[in-house]
Design a protein around this motif. Sequence first.
Motif, PDB file in Angstrom:
ATOM      1  N   PHE A   1      -9.808   1.855  19.191  1.00  0.00           N
ATOM      2  CA  PHE A   1     -11.078   2.283  18.614  1.00  0.00           C
ATOM      3  C   PHE A   1     -10.893   3.340  17.529  1.00  0.00           C
ATOM      4  N   CYS A   2      -9.908   4.230  17.714  1.00  0.00           N
ATOM      5  CA  CYS A   2      -9.625   5.191  16.646  1.00  0.00           C
ATOM      6  C   CYS A   2      -9.187   4.438  15.388  1.00  0.00           C
ATOM      7  N   PHE A   3      -8.286   3.495  15.599  1.00  0.00           N
ATOM      8  CA  PHE A   3      -7.795   2.704  14.480  1.00  0.00           C
ATOM      9  C   PHE A   3      -8.955   2.030  13.762  1.00  0.00           C
ATOM     10  N   MET A   4      -9.812   1.400  14.568  1.00  0.00           N
ATOM     11  CA  MET A   4     -10.886   0.604  13.982  1.00  0.00           C
ATOM     12  C   MET A   4     -11.890   1.466  13.229  1.00  0.00           C
ATOM     13  N   PHE A   5     -12.345   2.550  13.843  1.00  0.00           N
ATOM     14  CA  PHE A   5     -13.379   3.348  13.183  1.00  0.00           C
ATOM     15  C   PHE A   5     -12.847   4.015  11.927  1.00  0.00           C
ATOM     16  N   SER A   6     -11.553   4.348  11.934  1.00  0.00           N
ATOM     17  CA  SER A   6     -10.977   4.911  10.724  1.00  0.00           C
ATOM     18  C   SER A   6     -10.816   3.821   9.654  1.00  0.00           C
ATOM     19  N   TRP A   7     -10.509   2.631  10.097  1.00  0.00           N
ATOM     20  CA  TRP A   7     -10.282   1.510   9.185  1.00  0.00           C
ATOM     21  C   TRP A   7     -11.568   1.073   8.493  1.00  0.00           C
ATOM     22  N   VAL A   8     -12.679   1.093   9.214  1.00  0.00           N
ATOM     23  CA  VAL A   8     -13.918   0.562   8.642  1.00  0.00           C
ATOM     24  C   VAL A   8     -14.697   1.606   7.837  1.00  0.00           C
ATOM     25  N   GLU A   9     -14.342   2.890   7.991  1.00  0.00           N
ATOM     26  CA  GLU A   9     -15.105   3.935   7.323  1.00  0.00           C
ATOM     27  C   GLU A   9     -14.753   3.961   5.830  1.00  0.00           C
ATOM     28  N   LEU A  10     -15.744   4.143   4.996  1.00  0.00           N
ATOM     29  CA  LEU A  10     -15.445   4.173   3.566  1.00  0.00           C
ATOM     30  C   LEU A  10     -15.949   5.425   2.874  1.00  0.00           C
ATOM     31  N   LEU A  11     -17.119   5.912   3.250  1.00  0.00           N
ATOM     32  CA  LEU A  11     -17.754   7.007   2.516  1.00  0.00           C
ATOM     33  C   LEU A  11     -16.838   8.223   2.405  1.00  0.00           C
ATOM     34  N   LEU A  12     -16.276   8.676   3.534  1.00  0.00           N
ATOM     35  CA  LEU A  12     -15.416   9.860   3.503  1.00  0.00           C
ATOM     36  C   LEU A  12     -14.098   9.566   2.805  1.00  0.00           C
ATOM     37  N   SER A  13     -13.485   8.429   3.137  1.00  0.00           N
ATOM     38  CA  SER A  13     -12.178   8.141   2.554  1.00  0.00           C
ATOM     39  C   SER A  13     -12.278   7.953   1.043  1.00  0.00           C
ATOM     40  N   ARG A  14     -13.409   7.451   0.588  1.00  0.00           N
ATOM     41  CA  ARG A  14     -13.570   7.280  -0.853  1.00  0.00           C
ATOM     42  C   ARG A  14     -13.821   8.618  -1.531  1.00  0.00           C
ATOM     43  N   THR A  15     -14.606   9.469  -0.877  1.00  0.00           N
ATOM     44  CA  THR A  15     -14.922  10.763  -1.468  1.00  0.00           C
ATOM     45  C   THR A  15     -13.687  11.646  -1.578  1.00  0.00           C
ATOM     46  N   LEU A  16     -12.756  11.495  -0.630  1.00  0.00           N
ATOM     47  CA  LEU A  16     -11.612  12.402  -0.573  1.00  0.00           C
ATOM     48  C   LEU A  16     -10.399  11.914  -1.356  1.00  0.00           C
ATOM     49  N   THR A  17     -10.501  10.767  -2.012  1.00  0.00           N
ATOM     50  CA  THR A  17      -9.328  10.235  -2.698  1.00  0.00           C
ATOM     51  C   THR A  17      -9.679   9.799  -4.110  1.00  0.00           C
ATOM     52  N   THR A  18      -8.675   9.846  -4.984  1.00  0.00           N
ATOM     53  CA  THR A  18      -8.887   9.306  -6.320  1.00  0.00           C
ATOM     54  C   THR A  18      -7.865   8.241  -6.658  1.00  0.00           C
ATOM     55  N   VAL A  19      -6.566   8.587  -6.552  1.00  0.00           N
ATOM     56  CA  VAL A  19      -5.532   7.634  -6.954  1.00  0.00           C
ATOM     57  C   VAL A  19      -4.506   7.432  -5.845  1.00  0.00           C
ATOM     58  N   ASP A  20      -3.856   8.522  -5.464  1.00  0.00           N
ATOM     59  CA  ASP A  20      -2.667   8.422  -4.617  1.00  0.00           C
ATOM     60  C   ASP A  20      -2.948   7.912  -3.213  1.00  0.00           C
ATOM     61  N   ALA A  21      -4.110   8.216  -2.688  1.00  0.00           N
ATOM     62  CA  ALA A  21      -4.387   7.819  -1.307  1.00  0.00           C
ATOM     63  C   ALA A  21      -5.604   6.909  -1.237  1.00  0.00           C
ATOM     64  N   LYS A  22      -5.925   6.270  -2.332  1.00  0.00           N
ATOM     65  CA  LYS A  22      -7.146   5.469  -2.384  1.00  0.00           C
ATOM     66  C   LYS A  22      -7.084   4.296  -1.420  1.00  0.00           C
ATOM     67  N   PRO A  23      -8.080   4.151  -0.529  1.00  0.00           N
ATOM     68  CA  PRO A  23      -8.047   3.053   0.437  1.00  0.00           C
ATOM     69  C   PRO A  23      -8.392   1.718  -0.206  1.00  0.00           C
ATOM     70  N   ILE A  24      -7.964   0.657   0.451  1.00  0.00           N
ATOM     71  CA  ILE A  24      -8.182  -0.689  -0.081  1.00  0.00           C
ATOM     72  C   ILE A  24      -9.662  -0.962  -0.281  1.00  0.00           C
ATOM     73  N   ALA A  25     -10.462  -0.437   0.649  1.00  0.00           N
ATOM     74  CA  ALA A  25     -11.891  -0.711   0.578  1.00  0.00           C
ATOM     75  C   ALA A  25     -12.491  -0.171  -0.719  1.00  0.00           C
ATOM     76  N   ALA A  26     -11.967   0.968  -1.182  1.00  0.00           N
ATOM     77  CA  ALA A  26     -12.488   1.536  -2.418  1.00  0.00           C
ATOM     78  C   ALA A  26     -11.963   0.790  -3.634  1.00  0.00           C
ATOM     79  N   ILE A  27     -10.723   0.298  -3.528  1.00  0.00           N
ATOM     80  CA  ILE A  27     -10.159  -0.454  -4.652  1.00  0.00           C
ATOM     81  C   ILE A  27     -10.946  -1.749  -4.870  1.00  0.00           C
ATOM     82  N   MET A  28     -11.430  -2.299  -3.751  1.00  0.00           N
ATOM     83  CA  MET A  28     -12.177  -3.560  -3.843  1.00  0.00           C
ATOM     84  C   MET A  28     -13.382  -3.478  -4.761  1.00  0.00           C
ATOM     85  N   THR A  29     -13.952  -2.273  -4.848  1.00  0.00           N
ATOM     86  CA  THR A  29     -15.156  -2.154  -5.678  1.00  0.00           C
ATOM     87  C   THR A  29     -14.825  -2.222  -7.158  1.00  0.00           C
ATOM     88  N   ARG A  30     -13.545  -2.336  -7.476  1.00  0.00           N
ATOM     89  CA  ARG A  30     -13.136  -2.302  -8.880  1.00  0.00           C
ATOM     90  C   ARG A  30     -12.651  -3.643  -9.395  1.00  0.00           C
TER      91      ARG A  30
END
Lengths: 289, 287
Positions: free
Chosen positions: B215-244
């Motif tokens: 469940f930790c894995f899953m909830f971290s995997w599906v979350e986007l708002l925080l992971s997108r806000t906290l990253t720009t290039v080096d740690a950008k999650p796949i979910a955020a790249i998809m929007t591009r």
Amino acid sequence: MNKTTNQKAWFLVLPVLVLVAFSAVIPLMTVVNYSVQDTFGNNQFFWAGLEWFEEMLASQRMWDALGRQLMFSGIILAIEVPLGIFVALNMPKGGFWASFCLVMMSLPLLIPWNVVGTIWQIFGRVDIGLLGYVLDRIGVNYNYTQDTVAAWITIVVMDVWHWTSLVALLAYAGLKSIPDAFYQAAKIDQASRWKVFRYIELPKMMGVLMIAVLLRFMDSFMIYTEPFVVTGGGPGNATTLLSIDLVKMALGQFDLGPAAAFSIMYFLVILLISWVFYTVMTNLDNRGS
Amino acid sequence: MANVTETQAPAYVAPRKGLLSRVNSRAVVMTLYLLFLLLPIYWLLNMSLKTNAEILGDFTLWPKDLTLANYATILSDPAWYMGYVNSLTYVVLNTVISLSVALPAAYAFSRYRFLGDKHLFFWLLTNRMAPPAVFALPFFQLYSSVGLFDTHIAVALAHCLFNVPLAVWILEGFMRGVPKEIDETAYIDGYSFGSFFVKIFMPLIASGIGVAAFFCFMFSWVELLLSRTLTTVDAKPIAAIMTRTQGASGIDWGVLAAAGILTIVPGALVIYFVRNYIAKGFALGRV
């Protein structure tokens, strides 16, 4: 279980306390800080008292967003809870097909939320999506980017698709805990199917069902990514729910004061619901032991 | 009663005449529901195996000329596949951190009474329920000021906000099922707390640890708002790249669909093993 009093247990809890305090208390204090101050740039802040709270409470924008949010949560609960119970009642009772259904039903729960949005964004498109294409072909005027009703239907159906399985899985877990003896007694009394549901299955499911309802209310109350990907809050502001509005205000327009005041009121609502949730959970625990 | 043996079976199996129609109606309901769930996913899979020309050109229910080019694009372009690496990195980091702090805490909550235990337990729950939108801006400022912005650890720590409480609650739910006599016997046998916990207690709640990790894995995997806000290039999650995926020639639908399918894979791979615990995990260890 009867617990022993042991104050040294604090040492075991300490790491959690430090970590969560770092990631919850510090940010929350920042928000409180912003909510009572005003700035004219240059990192100069002035005491503003409760001004922002008064402004937000008087702002039509927030009440509109709250209204839409409550409507959204209300609609999805009204659909997902009965549908979830209905699906749970029709689940296979065991064996291969039960496992199969469990795995298939869990799939939508594990998809990243923006991908859920993307799936429905594509699925509803008239040119390349199955749903939009079929609706268009049978003559329904369906365009979720232009039409408010279509946009609402899309995000509601999306949420039903995404989360009904959770209600169903919880209800199913509740159903499985009912001993066969109850059904046998009902059979001897020649109870109808409805009466079996009303007087045996429903009361036995009540605890888990309360959890399901609260979880769904909570998560729908702070939903952001899925509707944002599909509609971006539009058309106009038609699907701008609370979180979407808040992010727009805080990260889009950088209106720190109002956004912070908004956040705190938002959080207080969450706190209230959490308390209800906690009470339900502890009651459930006590009944179990 | 003539059919005493029948009453042994649960109510829904008898009487015999209605059996066939009953089973059928159940099967029909489940088939329809699963169809409703799987159709949108199938559509995404279908699109990911098509060329863009076919997606936009003619409307086909299955790929006419099957292509894996979309997947090849993702798996050969660092800009794409690094997104998966980034996501997996912070998700695994978060799972490890969450579990290692949650295990002792959950033990304390399940075994002992101490000053403020109930308040603390409730406070943890409120963090599981906290809307990420409220925390997005403060997190951005907090991690920028300590120089962790755009790092994996920042996202991992931010996700602890909801995953640590989740792990504590789930683990506590499993631990309360283990009889206390086991602890006492082990202490009498001369085990220290540490060796008892690792050698005896953790194997006993292995399934609970697995579920909490899932469940930790899953909830971290599906979350986007925080992971997108906290990253720009080096740690950008796949979910955020998809929007591009929007290029000069419009959106690359095939690649977008393939990227989406690949994000479903991690969950789908392990779901079978936790199938009986999904309800328990979502209900925070209760049920």
